[in-house]
Design an enzyme around this catalytic site. Structure first.
Site, mmCIF file in Angstrom:
data_model
loop_
_atom_site.group_PDB
_atom_site.id
_atom_site.type_symbol
_atom_site.label_atom_id
_atom_site.label_comp_id
_atom_site.label_asym_id
_atom_site.label_seq_id
_atom_site.Cartn_x
_atom_site.Cartn_y
_atom_site.Cartn_z
ATOM 1 N N GLY A 103 0.911 -1.281 0.156
ATOM 2 C CA GLY A 103 -0.011 0.152 0.117
ATOM 3 C C GLY A 103 0.888 1.159 -0.073
ATOM 4 O O GLY A 103 2.063 1.084 0.364
ATOM 5 N N ASP A 273 4.563 -4.319 -7.154
ATOM 6 C CA ASP A 273 3.995 -2.973 -6.693
ATOM 7 C C ASP A 273 4.296 -2.005 -7.261
ATOM 8 O O ASP A 273 3.900 -0.654 -7.207
ATOM 9 C CB ASP A 273 3.903 -2.990 -5.026
ATOM 10 C CG ASP A 273 5.415 -3.311 -4.637
ATOM 11 O OD1 ASP A 273 6.079 -4.181 -4.946
ATOM 12 O OD2 ASP A 273 6.091 -2.406 -3.954
HETATM 13 P P1 AMP Z 1 9.277 0.676 -2.724
HETATM 14 O O1 AMP Z 1 10.350 -0.641 -2.718
HETATM 15 O O2 AMP Z 1 9.756 2.116 -2.485
HETATM 16 O O3 AMP Z 1 8.317 0.768 -3.793
HETATM 17 O O4 AMP Z 1 8.312 0.592 -1.386
HETATM 18 C C1 AMP Z 1 7.552 -0.548 -0.987
HETATM 19 C C2 AMP Z 1 6.596 -0.376 0.250
HETATM 20 O O5 AMP Z 1 7.115 0.352 1.366
HETATM 21 C C3 AMP Z 1 5.482 0.644 -0.489
HETATM 22 O O6 AMP Z 1 4.427 0.031 0.321
HETATM 23 C C4 AMP Z 1 6.009 1.847 0.246
HETATM 24 O O7 AMP Z 1 4.884 2.771 0.595
HETATM 25 C C5 AMP Z 1 6.726 1.500 1.592
HETATM 26 N N1 AMP Z 1 7.383 2.442 1.923
HETATM 27 C C6 AMP Z 1 8.682 2.680 1.752
HETATM 28 N N2 AMP Z 1 9.352 3.843 2.378
HETATM 29 C C7 AMP Z 1 8.436 4.067 3.253
HETATM 30 C C8 AMP Z 1 8.462 5.090 4.256
HETATM 31 N N3 AMP Z 1 9.511 5.922 4.327
HETATM 32 N N4 AMP Z 1 7.420 5.109 5.102
HETATM 33 C C9 AMP Z 1 6.305 4.289 4.710
HETATM 34 N N5 AMP Z 1 6.420 3.275 3.991
HETATM 35 C C10 AMP Z 1 7.408 3.167 3.221
HETATM 36 MG MG MG Z 2 6.884 1.323 -4.564
#
Ligand code: AMP
Ligand code: MG
Length: 527
Positions: A103, A273
């Protein structure tokens, strides 16, 4: 010129779904809803770091000053009438494994607004505070990663690669703590928020989560609404409409993979995702650009052991991700299994066609044939890798610095050693000489004029790309308060195919100091 305040804000797409309106604090599992209503968390001292003039003009928006309502909105300090801030619920396969609910952990969609032509765009703040999907993280983003997303998404657009856009990056005036290499050295870094914009931020994972949970009605609504709103080319009469739609998604993904390969972009985290249902480049994290050509290169330190997401594997991973999407969609229409499988089976062929067309243009040829031109294609890949050729400069120099006459004299073009990071050995000299002779034969057989060839090549081989070290230099200046380099770099990247005087420093080989410097060669997901 107007302010964000004067756009006509709505949230029609989200209103088609049940939403989680509880606004309960903390992270949690959210079921039975497309996403959760959540307000951005205000920040202390917002200040504009970067503004995309070229994108803002589609809305007639003027650059916001620090006291404007526009800036407050871009910082998450104000929500305008008509907006309905929301974090979407999605799941995903991360590094090959189903990860359950992910999410929008730090992205919040504000709503949608029409541009001057009436096209609707969704505006999202990334780094605007926690949501129910933040898990143990803080919902914030650091300045370095925000500048990277801002610059690269705009650069991709100007390169002609399908992508989400970015309107602004704003520093928050608040520190964010990050352990950049997950090695027990957390440090405070400046925080920032990117406002990114796209027709939609829907990912494969939005569909996967409903399928995984058996939320069939939600999946049905999401599939129908997505097809109706974003795929107007689909006939409403078709007996297997979902399969037809899936075929288009496969094609768009194949095109996207071909485009990444053409310009030397490595996404770095192709989890499901992070795959857009519209075939756009989405979620710029630890991405990178090939300096020295190397199909096995990955910019993401988390990916280093297996190199799952390295440059050369991107098309295969695109197909793997599509296969996971197909599994999710087939829970709805199991009777269309054969048609979905046909699309998956033809992915490789579609990608190959896209690749051959773009590779032909990169070489200034009208066409390439996989069988007839196997040597030309495969040997070039090997030679570029072994010579550690700068991918961008090699193709630009090839357009101007090579002539059939050079090859006839069995000489190598003068530019060659200049674009290599490795020395030119005797073996490589012999192999390149042979390759250039075969290349010259192909050019001769097509009988194209040098002018045509030059024009064709320079239209697909960029001269200016957001090289990792260039972006890092802009970041380091911004981190000490000088934001000028961010937009300076963006200005160069807005015409990536056209040579301009006084821009030499943007079209150079990566300097030695940047070879293994963090941010210039390797990045982590910590952002
Ligand atoms: P990503 O690999 O950056 O696409 O992130 C994978 C998941 O981790 C997604 O659900 C992001 O919303 C969540 N996410 C990454 N960094 C953060 C953060 N600093 N705070 C909250 N959620 C995060
Ligand atoms: Mg992402």
């Amino acid at each position: 010129m107007s302010d964000l305040e004067t756009l006509s804000w709505g949230h029609g797409f989200f209103d088609r779904f049940p939403l989680d309106e509880s606004r309960a604090p903390g992270s949690r599992q959210v079921s039975g809803a497309f996403g959760s209503l959540v307000d951005p968390t205000p920040v202390a001292r917002p200040s504009l770091v970067g503004w995309s003039q070229s994108f803002s003009k589609h809305f007639g928006l003027s650059r916001p000053d620090d006291a404007s309502v526009g800036l407050r909105v871009l910082a998450g300090n104000q929500v305008l009438p008509g907006m309905k801030p929301l974090a979407a619920c999605y799941g995903g396969h991360q590094f090959g494994h189903w990860a359950g609910q992910l999410g929008d952990g730090r992205a919040i969609s504000l709503g949608e607004a029409p541009d001057l032509k009436g096209n609707l765009w969704e505006f999202q703040l990334k780094g605007a505070g926690p949501t129910p999907y933040s898990r143990r993280a803080d919902g914030r983003a650091v300045l370095r990663s925000s500048i990277r997303e801002f610059i690269c998404s705009e650069a991709m657009f100007h390169l002609g690669v399908p992508t989400t856009r970015a309107l602004s990056v704003v520093s928050t005036g608040e520190p964010v703590v990050r352990d950049m290499f997950y090695d027990g050295h957390p440090k405070e870094e400046p925080g920032a928020i990117v406002c990114r914009v796209s027709p939609s931020f829907l990912r494969f994972g939005n569909f996967q989560i409903f399928a995984a949970r058996g939320e069939t009605q939600l999946l049905r609504t999401l599939v129908d609404e997505t097809m109706n709103r974003f795929f107007p080319e689909l006939s409403t009469e078709s007996p297997a409409r979902e399969a037809e739609w899936f075929r288009i998604i496969c094609e768009r993904t194949a095109v996207l993979m071909g485009e990444w390969m053409r310009v030397g972009f490595v996404h770095g985290v192709m989890n499901t995702d992070n795959m857009s249902i519209l075939g756009l480049t989405i979620d710029y994290g630890p991405y990178g650009w090939l300096d020295d050509y190397d199909p096995s290169w990955t910019p993401n330190t988390t990916d280093l052991p297996g190199r799952r997401y390295c440059y050369g594997r991107q098309p295969a991973i695109g197909l793997w991700n599509l296969t996971r999407l197909a599994e999710a969609l087939l829970t709805l229409v199991p009777e269309q299994k054969d048609l979905f499988e046909e699309s998956l089976a033809s992915f490789q062929g579609v990608f190959q066609k896209v690749f051959l067309r773009s590779q032909a243009q990169k070489l200034g040829l009208k066409e390439l044939d996989l069988e007839r031109d196997e040597f030309l294609i495969v040997e070039l890949d090997r030679l570029l890798t072994e010579s550690q050729a700068d991918m961008t400069l090699f193709y630009r120099e090839l357009a101007t610095g090579f002539s059939i006459e050079t090859a006839e004299r069995s000489a190598l073009p003068d530019f060659l050693p200049e674009v290599f990071y490795a020395g030119l050995t005797a073996d490589l000299t012999a192999a390149w000489t042979r390759w250039f002779q075969v290349y010259a034969d192909r050019l001769r057989s097509e009988g194209q004029s040098p002018e045509n060839r030059l024009e064709m090549m320079n239209a697909v081989n960029p001269l200016y790309v957001p090289r990792n070290y260039l972006v890092q230099e802009a970041i380091e200046s911004a981190e000490v308060g000088d934001f000028s380099k961010v937009e300076e770099l963006l200005a160069v990247l807005e015409s990536p195919y056209v040579f301009r005087e006084n821009r030499e420093s943007y079209a150079k080989k990566r300097p030695d100091w940047a070879r293994s410097k963090p941010g210039c060669s390797t990045l982590s997901c910590s952002s």
